[in-house]
Design a protein around this motif. Structure first.
Motif, PDB file in Angstrom:
ATOM      1  N   SER A  58       0.908  -1.392   0.036  1.00 20.08           N
ATOM      2  CA  SER A  58       0.050   0.124   0.110  1.00 20.08           C
ATOM      3  C   SER A  58       0.829   1.104   0.101  1.00 20.08           C
ATOM      4  O   SER A  58       1.819   1.381   0.976  1.00 20.08           O
ATOM      5  N   TYR A  59       0.603   2.182  -1.106  1.00 21.57           N
ATOM      6  CA  TYR A  59       1.452   3.341  -1.037  1.00 21.57           C
ATOM      7  C   TYR A  59       0.684   4.598  -1.303  1.00 21.57           C
ATOM      8  O   TYR A  59      -0.257   4.536  -1.895  1.00 21.57           O
ATOM      9  N   THR A  60       1.303   5.793  -1.123  1.00 25.87           N
ATOM     10  CA  THR A  60       0.659   7.226  -1.536  1.00 25.87           C
ATOM     11  C   THR A  60       1.510   7.764  -2.496  1.00 25.87           C
ATOM     12  O   THR A  60       2.772   7.545  -2.532  1.00 25.87           O
ATOM     13  N   ALA A  61       0.951   8.240  -3.534  1.00 29.70           N
ATOM     14  CA  ALA A  61       1.501   8.877  -4.624  1.00 29.70           C
ATOM     15  C   ALA A  61       1.407  10.509  -4.449  1.00 29.70           C
ATOM     16  O   ALA A  61       0.321  10.857  -4.304  1.00 29.70           O
ATOM     17  N   THR A  62       2.334  11.220  -4.475  1.00 26.77           N
ATOM     18  CA  THR A  62       2.322  12.652  -4.429  1.00 26.77           C
ATOM     19  C   THR A  62       2.862  13.009  -5.620  1.00 26.77           C
ATOM     20  O   THR A  62       4.086  13.165  -5.859  1.00 26.77           O
ATOM     21  N   THR A  63       2.309  13.592  -6.531  1.00 25.31           N
ATOM     22  CA  THR A  63       2.687  14.184  -7.906  1.00 25.31           C
ATOM     23  C   THR A  63       2.554  15.636  -7.791  1.00 25.31           C
ATOM     24  O   THR A  63       1.342  16.369  -7.551  1.00 25.31           O
ATOM     25  N   GLY A  64       3.475  16.438  -8.337  1.00 25.21           N
ATOM     26  CA  GLY A  64       3.339  17.874  -8.470  1.00 25.21           C
ATOM     27  C   GLY A  64       4.780  18.876  -8.315  1.00 25.21           C
ATOM     28  O   GLY A  64       5.524  18.270  -8.321  1.00 25.21           O
ATOM     29  N   GLU A  65       4.263  19.931  -8.175  1.00 25.31           N
ATOM     30  CA  GLU A  65       5.495  20.922  -7.919  1.00 25.31           C
ATOM     31  C   GLU A  65       6.032  21.132  -6.622  1.00 25.31           C
ATOM     32  O   GLU A  65       5.402  20.916  -5.669  1.00 25.31           O
ATOM     33  N   THR A  66       7.500  21.336  -6.724  1.00 26.00           N
ATOM     34  CA  THR A  66       8.317  21.765  -5.676  1.00 26.00           C
ATOM     35  C   THR A  66       9.073  23.267  -6.152  1.00 26.00           C
ATOM     36  O   THR A  66       9.440  23.106  -7.215  1.00 26.00           O
ATOM     37  N   TYR A  67       8.789  24.081  -5.414  1.00 30.70           N
ATOM     38  CA  TYR A  67       9.547  25.395  -5.877  1.00 30.70           C
ATOM     39  C   TYR A  67      10.842  25.601  -5.352  1.00 30.70           C
ATOM     40  O   TYR A  67      11.244  25.250  -4.155  1.00 30.70           O
ATOM     41  N   LEU A  68      11.652  25.733  -6.276  1.00 28.89           N
ATOM     42  CA  LEU A  68      13.265  26.292  -5.916  1.00 28.89           C
ATOM     43  C   LEU A  68      13.154  27.770  -5.837  1.00 28.89           C
ATOM     44  O   LEU A  68      12.510  28.365  -6.506  1.00 28.89           O
ATOM     45  N   LYS A  69      13.800  28.167  -4.786  1.00 32.16           N
ATOM     46  CA  LYS A  69      13.711  29.695  -4.389  1.00 32.16           C
ATOM     47  C   LYS A  69      15.245  30.351  -4.336  1.00 32.16           C
ATOM     48  O   LYS A  69      16.046  29.669  -3.767  1.00 32.16           O
ATOM     49  N   ASP A  70      15.058  31.637  -4.242  1.00 37.90           N
ATOM     50  CA  ASP A  70      16.245  32.403  -4.219  1.00 37.90           C
ATOM     51  C   ASP A  70      16.376  32.595  -2.676  1.00 37.90           C
ATOM     52  O   ASP A  70      15.635  32.140  -1.828  1.00 37.90           O
ATOM     53  N   LYS A  71      17.766  33.366  -2.335  1.00 36.24           N
ATOM     54  CA  LYS A  71      17.946  33.515  -0.784  1.00 36.24           C
ATOM     55  C   LYS A  71      16.743  34.265  -0.198  1.00 36.24           C
ATOM     56  O   LYS A  71      16.769  34.194   1.275  1.00 36.24           O
ATOM     57  N   ALA A  81       7.738  16.318 -10.065  1.00 31.85           N
ATOM     58  CA  ALA A  81       7.940  15.010  -9.473  1.00 31.85           C
ATOM     59  C   ALA A  81       6.866  14.100  -9.138  1.00 31.85           C
ATOM     60  O   ALA A  81       6.039  14.802  -8.397  1.00 31.85           O
ATOM     61  N   THR A  82       7.123  12.896  -9.055  1.00 32.49           N
ATOM     62  CA  THR A  82       6.085  11.959  -8.496  1.00 32.49           C
ATOM     63  C   THR A  82       6.710  11.164  -7.432  1.00 32.49           C
ATOM     64  O   THR A  82       7.580  10.383  -8.029  1.00 32.49           O
ATOM     65  N   ALA A  83       6.662  11.225  -6.312  1.00 27.44           N
ATOM     66  CA  ALA A  83       6.809  10.173  -5.145  1.00 27.44           C
ATOM     67  C   ALA A  83       5.966   9.419  -4.911  1.00 27.44           C
ATOM     68  O   ALA A  83       4.706   9.572  -4.517  1.00 27.44           O
ATOM     69  N   TYR A  84       6.474   8.190  -4.803  1.00 28.56           N
ATOM     70  CA  TYR A  84       5.701   6.993  -4.223  1.00 28.56           C
ATOM     71  C   TYR A  84       6.289   6.611  -2.909  1.00 28.56           C
ATOM     72  O   TYR A  84       7.610   6.120  -3.036  1.00 28.56           O
ATOM     73  N   VAL A  85       5.677   6.775  -2.036  1.00 25.95           N
ATOM     74  CA  VAL A  85       5.960   6.051  -0.537  1.00 25.95           C
ATOM     75  C   VAL A  85       5.220   5.180  -0.040  1.00 25.95           C
ATOM     76  O   VAL A  85       3.856   5.374   0.249  1.00 25.95           O
ATOM     77  N   LYS A  86       5.764   3.836   0.552  1.00 24.10           N
ATOM     78  CA  LYS A  86       5.034   2.864   1.174  1.00 24.10           C
ATOM     79  C   LYS A  86       4.485   3.407   2.249  1.00 24.10           C
ATOM     80  O   LYS A  86       4.892   4.265   3.287  1.00 24.10           O
TER      81      LYS A  86
END
Length: 504
Positions: A58-71, A81-86
């Motif tokens: 059984s796993y959870t799929a999290t798909t979508g955006e992560t922001y890269l930011k300046d200082k 990205a798409t993350a699959y975590v048990k």
């Protein structure tokens, strides 16, 4: 000879269970508020269950955006990205970050073809034809031994620069690696996974990215220690493979792939029983008599030239006359066209088992690569359908499959002067990482019939001074660049990498 991909074999490889998607439109509660006119990251979370490696997960799929930011916290780019975590919250479970290459390719090939929980079924033919392209549960996914994150670099997939940020700022060996390193650190922060065993892996230019990335992750004081690097169809030394007049190395490094291809198409003279034996014969000749002959140039004697010409013709399946006219230096493009000219077909670059029909049989090089146009439509359709329908990711953006970047900067961080302009090799980053991280190990997977990243080139790059051969595992497949398109090799690749991750 035409390559066929057996649906029957594929059916045996897949052990589907019902997959249930829930909360498809749910957004992360902790998503940051929009700032300066920039909307919050677009994210979807769904829940699933299936069988991988013989285990129900059984796993959870999290798909979508992560922001890269300046200082100052200003968003500069969105990494999709798409993350699959048990399910279960095991923070000590391995996590593997994966991407493809190009540069300019999204991660859909490894995602939808090899290690994701779903994979696309290619037709039982050499051409993927027209849709529909079925998606099935992928029993060969690695989710039984590791959580997975598939990353699309800026300019690929759904990833993009934000506002006035120039996406070209991310398009270079070092800049690209830094952006992926930043993403990985953010993901570890948000998911509390700093203590998890970590693996990074890519295919083709993704192997270049992996080695540049290990330099970004472990080369400073804010280290992210890595347990293993997975290199699939490796290209690390671009100087040695540069096809320019005066550089003899490409002819040496390409010869074993020509021999295995000639062996496969039954063109090799006096062929051995196995492709591995054909490869070894060609390796020995390439670094011995052939290398010596090329280095002697026009000082080569007639007798030695005749001997080298005869063996080169035998190994490659080409005529001695053709080899002689080419001055003992056969370029890949000419080889693709010449090997099966008598049969009226050309062979592929990504996978030399594939054949294609050109406009005519008289040209010097093929019209196109039959091993690429035979699969591209299926993967693009599969990724778009899966992300939008099953993972419930809502976006107006088009998924950039490949070719989304231009003007790539090949200069390596820390190199200056002419060296950085004319000899791009990330191999020294890897040898340094192995020397400075005693727990690091390397997996190398190569196809016998891959001309985009020939296996002898990978062996050459990782056999230089400074490398510890005991910590590098080589695995070979009866396939080309994307060995997972063949069900038997997908099963072998999955089992090999599963063992690599499990042997900590």
């Amino acid at each position: 000879m035409r390559l066929t991909i057996s649906l029957a074999a594929l059916a045996l490889a897949i052990m589907p269970m019902a997959v249930q998607a829930q909360d498809g439109d749910k957004k992360k509660d902790e998503a940051p508020a929009a700032e300066a006119g920039v909307p919050a990251p677009n994210v979807s979370v769904t829940h699933h269950k299936s069988v991988f490696g013989g285990k129900a997960i059984s796993y959870t799929a999290t798909t979508g955006e992560t922001y890269l930011k300046d200082k100052d916290g200003k968003p500069l780019a969105a990494i999709y990205a798409t993350a699959y975590v048990k399910d279960g919250g095991d923070k000590k479970r391995p996590i593997t970050f994966l991407y493809n290459g190009g540069p300019g390719s999204g991660s859909l090939w490894l995602h939808m073809g090899a290690f994701g929980p779903k994979r696309v079924v290619l037709p039982d033919a050499q051409d993927d034809g027209a849709p529909p392209y079925p998606l099935v549960d992928n029993a060969e996914s690695l989710l039984d031994v590791t959580d997975l994150v598939f990353i699309d670099p800026v300019g690929t997939g759904f990833s993009h620069a934000i506002g006035k940020k120039d996406p070209k700022d991310y398009w270079g060996v070092s800049a690209d690696a830094k952006s992926i390193a930043d993403y990985i650190r953010l993901w570890l922060n948000e998911n509390g996974r700093w203590s998890s065993p970590k693996y990074i892996g890519g295919e083709s230019y993704g192997t270049t990215r992996s080695v540049a990335l290990i330099n970004e992750l472990e080369g400073g004081y804010n280290d992210v220690a890595v347990n293993g690097i997975i290199l699939i169809s490796s290209i690390l030394d671009f100087g040695a493979s540069a096809e320019v007049q005066g550089n003899e190395m490409p002819y040496i490094l390409n010869l074993p792939s020509m021999a295995t291809t000639a062996w496969y198409h039954k063109k090799m003279g006096n062929p051995p029983a196995t492709v591995a034996e054909a490869a070894q014969q060609a390796r020995a000749f390439a670094i011995g008599p052939y290398a010596a002959a090329l280095l002697k140039g026009n000082q080569l004697s007639d007798q030695e030239r005749a001997s080298v010409r005869a063996e080169l013709a035998r190994l490659t399946g080409l005529s001695e006359q053709f080899v002689d006219h080419a001055e003992l230096r056969i370029t890949p493009g000419r080889f693709y066209k010449e090997l099966l000219r008598d049969r009226g077909v050309s062979i592929g670059r990504l996978d030399t088992r594939y054949t294609g029909k050109d406009y005519d049989a008289a040209g010097e090089e093929p019209d196109n690569d039959p091993s690429f146009y035979a699969i591209d439509g299926a993967y693009t359709a599969a990724m778009n359908s899966y992300a939008r329908d099953e993972l419930k990711y809502k976006t107006d953006r088009s998924y950039v499959t490949i070719g989304g970047v231009s003007g790539w900067d090949w200069k390596l961080q820390g190199q200056r002067g002419r060296d950085s302009e004319v000899y791009a090799s990330v191999a020294p980053y890897l040898s340094k990482a192995l020397r400075e991280n005693s727990g690091l190990k390397v997996f190398v997977g190569q196809g016998w019939y891959d001309f985009a990243t020939p296996f002898f080139g990978a062996e050459y790059a990782m056999s230089r001074t400074g490398f510890d051969p005991a910590r590098i595992q080589y695995h070979y497949y009866d396939a080309g660049h994307m060995m997972y398109v063949r069900p038997d090799d997908l099963r072998k690749l999955s089992a090999d990498i599963r063992a690599f991750i499990s042997q900590r």
